[in-house]
Design an enzyme around this catalytic site. Sequence first.
Site, PDB file in Angstrom:
ATOM      1  N   HIS A   1      52.899  55.373  39.334  1.00 48.15           N
ATOM      2  CA  HIS A   1      54.214  55.431  39.978  1.00 48.15           C
ATOM      3  C   HIS A   1      54.878  56.796  39.810  1.00 48.15           C
ATOM      4  O   HIS A   1      56.091  56.914  39.957  1.00 48.15           O
ATOM      5  CB  HIS A   1      55.109  54.330  39.423  1.00 48.15           C
ATOM      6  CG  HIS A   1      54.703  52.962  39.880  1.00 48.15           C
ATOM      7  ND1 HIS A   1      55.146  52.394  41.057  1.00 48.15           N
ATOM      8  CD2 HIS A   1      53.855  52.059  39.340  1.00 48.15           C
ATOM      9  CE1 HIS A   1      54.613  51.200  41.209  1.00 48.15           C
ATOM     10  NE2 HIS A   1      53.827  50.960  40.187  1.00 48.15           N
TER      11      HIS A   1
ATOM     12  N   THR B   1      55.506  38.985  36.788  1.00 47.24           N
ATOM     13  CA  THR B   1      55.657  40.437  36.888  1.00 47.24           C
ATOM     14  C   THR B   1      56.709  40.934  35.903  1.00 47.24           C
ATOM     15  O   THR B   1      56.570  42.010  35.315  1.00 47.24           O
ATOM     16  CB  THR B   1      56.027  40.844  38.319  1.00 47.24           C
ATOM     17  OG1 THR B   1      55.056  40.294  39.223  1.00 47.24           O
ATOM     18  CG2 THR B   1      56.051  42.348  38.476  1.00 47.24           C
TER      19      THR B   1
ATOM     20  N   SER C   1      48.036  49.449  23.031  1.00 45.66           N
ATOM     21  CA  SER C   1      48.574  49.233  24.370  1.00 45.66           C
ATOM     22  C   SER C   1      50.079  49.005  24.333  1.00 45.66           C
ATOM     23  O   SER C   1      50.575  48.156  23.579  1.00 45.66           O
ATOM     24  CB  SER C   1      47.889  48.018  25.009  1.00 45.66           C
ATOM     25  OG  SER C   1      48.441  47.715  26.267  1.00 45.66           O
TER      26      SER C   1
ATOM     27  N   LYS D   1      50.502  54.762  46.915  1.00 48.49           N
ATOM     28  CA  LYS D   1      51.962  54.691  46.784  1.00 48.49           C
ATOM     29  C   LYS D   1      52.574  55.962  47.369  1.00 48.49           C
ATOM     30  O   LYS D   1      52.753  56.054  48.564  1.00 48.49           O
ATOM     31  CB  LYS D   1      52.342  54.434  45.330  1.00 48.49           C
ATOM     32  CG  LYS D   1      51.921  53.024  44.882  1.00 48.49           C
ATOM     33  CD  LYS D   1      52.342  52.692  43.495  1.00 48.49           C
ATOM     34  CE  LYS D   1      52.102  51.212  43.168  1.00 48.49           C
ATOM     35  NZ  LYS D   1      50.738  50.749  43.356  1.00 48.49           N
TER      36      LYS D   1
ATOM     37  N   THR E   1      31.649  48.756  47.737  1.00 46.73           N
ATOM     38  CA  THR E   1      31.569  49.594  48.930  1.00 46.73           C
ATOM     39  C   THR E   1      32.673  50.651  48.876  1.00 46.73           C
ATOM     40  O   THR E   1      33.823  50.342  48.586  1.00 46.73           O
ATOM     41  CB  THR E   1      31.739  48.737  50.200  1.00 46.73           C
ATOM     42  OG1 THR E   1      30.652  47.799  50.258  1.00 46.73           O
ATOM     43  CG2 THR E   1      31.716  49.606  51.446  1.00 46.73           C
TER      44      THR E   1
ATOM     45  N   ARG F   1      54.912  32.682  44.815  1.00 46.16           N
ATOM     46  CA  ARG F   1      55.089  33.940  45.545  1.00 46.16           C
ATOM     47  C   ARG F   1      55.063  33.702  47.052  1.00 46.16           C
ATOM     48  O   ARG F   1      54.147  33.093  47.579  1.00 46.16           O
ATOM     49  CB  ARG F   1      54.001  34.948  45.153  1.00 46.16           C
ATOM     50  CG  ARG F   1      54.132  35.410  43.713  1.00 46.16           C
ATOM     51  CD  ARG F   1      52.982  36.309  43.295  1.00 46.16           C
ATOM     52  NE  ARG F   1      53.105  36.680  41.896  1.00 46.16           N
ATOM     53  CZ  ARG F   1      53.613  37.826  41.469  1.00 46.16           C
ATOM     54  NH1 ARG F   1      54.025  38.718  42.334  1.00 46.16           N
ATOM     55  NH2 ARG F   1      53.696  38.086  40.181  1.00 46.16           N
TER      56      ARG F   1
END
Length: 673
Positions: A370, A533, A290, A418, A448, A177
């Site tokens: 999305h 991906t 799933s 997004k 945090t 990448r």
Amino acid sequence: MDKLSNLAKFKASCPYLGRTKTSTLRTLCTSASPRFPTVSKLTEKATKCPVMGPALHIRSTQMVAGYASLAGSAEFAKIPEHQGIKPSSADAQKCPHASKAIAAARMAEELAQAKKAKTSKAAAAAMKPAAAAPAACPFHAPSTSEAKPKAPTPGGFDYEKFYAEEIEKKHKDASYRYFNNINRLASKFPIAHTGNVKDEVEVWCANDYLGMGNNPVVLETMHRTLDTYGHGAGGTRNIAGNTGMHLALEEEIASLHRKPAALVFSSCYVANDATLATLGSKLPGCVYFSDSMNHASMIQGMRHSGAKRVIWKHNDLQDLEMKLAQYPKETPKIIAFESVYSMCGSVGPIKEICDLAEQYGALTFLDEVHAVGLYGPRGAGVAEHLDYEIHKAAGQSPHPIPGTIMDRIDIITGTLGKAYGAVGGYIAGSTDFVDMIRSYASGFIFTTSLPPANMAGARASISYQKEYNGDRQLKQINVRDLKSRFEALDIPVIPGPSHIVPVLVGDPTLARLASDTLLAKHNVYVQAINYPTVARGEERLRFTVTPGHNVEQIARLARAVDQTFTELGIKRTSDWRKLGGHAGVGLADPKPVVPVWSDQQLGLLDGTAPAVLHPGSKRVVDQRAVRITREKFNDLLGPYVEPVAPVDALKTELPLAAPPLTASIPAAVAATA
């Protein structure tokens, strides 16, 4: 612009290029030299090379000579003299020839300075006691600025070698990448600059889908919050990080989805991971079902839970039901799926999955990452959109609407990073469910919390988008425009009903090269999507169109992609069709694709659709949505007060009255919701 170069072919002939990592070279050639901003860091290094140094000097001289008629200020001034015009240096920048001449002269000057600096260092070194001189090219020897790997303990494991070998695997299978230095400009969205602030590019792959990262009321609210509460959160929510901004944001999110409660996390990756891990570990004998294309965060959460995981084929209801039927109804089950799958643009069959969940006694876990902000009359996602008119009629009521698909979903997760242009993630559901996750999820308890300014910006963004539908509509209109242009040019768009525009390349090296070519030759930034991906052989470019892109930019992008496909010989739709089709592209008998947004919902039938942008036109900022959003912060930030512009005491004719409410919003056209 310092164009990205294909340096691979020179690696064998140049020792420096040969031993330097590709990722390091990429950074050097896309980053401006801090000492000489008109040249890249790699070019500055090259001035020290006995081969490239003289070559660069000759080339820079040629560049200046090519613009000699315009490079000098005296010559530039003479051109319009006969018209009685006296141009300034600012005027010179407006002329493409003069500006290039000035840039060429500046580059030549800085290359000379770089060479002079090197010569000065060499002279200074000659004054010192003699030392072993490096042979030939100074790049033959390892750079002193690069730290040497730590030597392994004798007899111990060589960790650095292991790291290098793992990275090399990525390079060999073309899945390494690369991160480009892209800096989006708030005042020029969707324009960004690269490592050199003068090099501007168009961004076509950011997930800031609606451009809310630079919405004026969002920025205004964040500035006010920063001035009031400072930067940091102060700790975890349990210790010092639970603020009124957090509580108000969670109330806003719960209202958006018409759920009793919501909980904010540092990201939706963390929200998915922590929630699924907690649920699966707490529910006795829990089984996850799933979708095969679920996001990595969902997969990790299910794995971390230790619960059994059953994979069903993507969007295949028959396969899902067959697998659900294998378990007793009393067994705790969770069907985990997404509304919009971001890499292919497909949309989950939400209603039908709810039917199966009720039939087989399962919970529904819907990831709307999305989709939130982009679908539905208020931006609550696809689940809201499927009952568009019902939710539109209900207005901003926070109460559930029984029987609607959104009400039937047990758990909704979403992101603030997004379409809302902020950062963070969240879950929404029943009061006891949210409280249980709050009480048990390590990913929430020991992290945090996000700073108040981020929370305020996210809430302002959600509030604005709940009140104004125009951005969502215009985005979808622009998506349709780009898809139709690609189709006309035989560009292989993977078909889908959502806003995602995935263009199939089918080869990792070509995908990377296409991305580089678009950036180098067309100033178009779109990132290549490779394994893991997407599946190997399904590598692609993933374009995201926003309401901020104008029609000329969309047309120019289509031409740039067309030229790049031709130049690199990338397969087009017709080529995939000859091969029998691949990844949904070029199929002999394709299924018709019906967009989630109908023509009626977009306002195309009654003339209420928002106007597309043209070069020079400004985006609409809805003043009603701005006013409502400002009022929501009265309790914590006080009523909004317009900034008073400084008054020049010499200009007594200036009115002293306060400016109107909308004065701080630079966008031109007020719209009504």
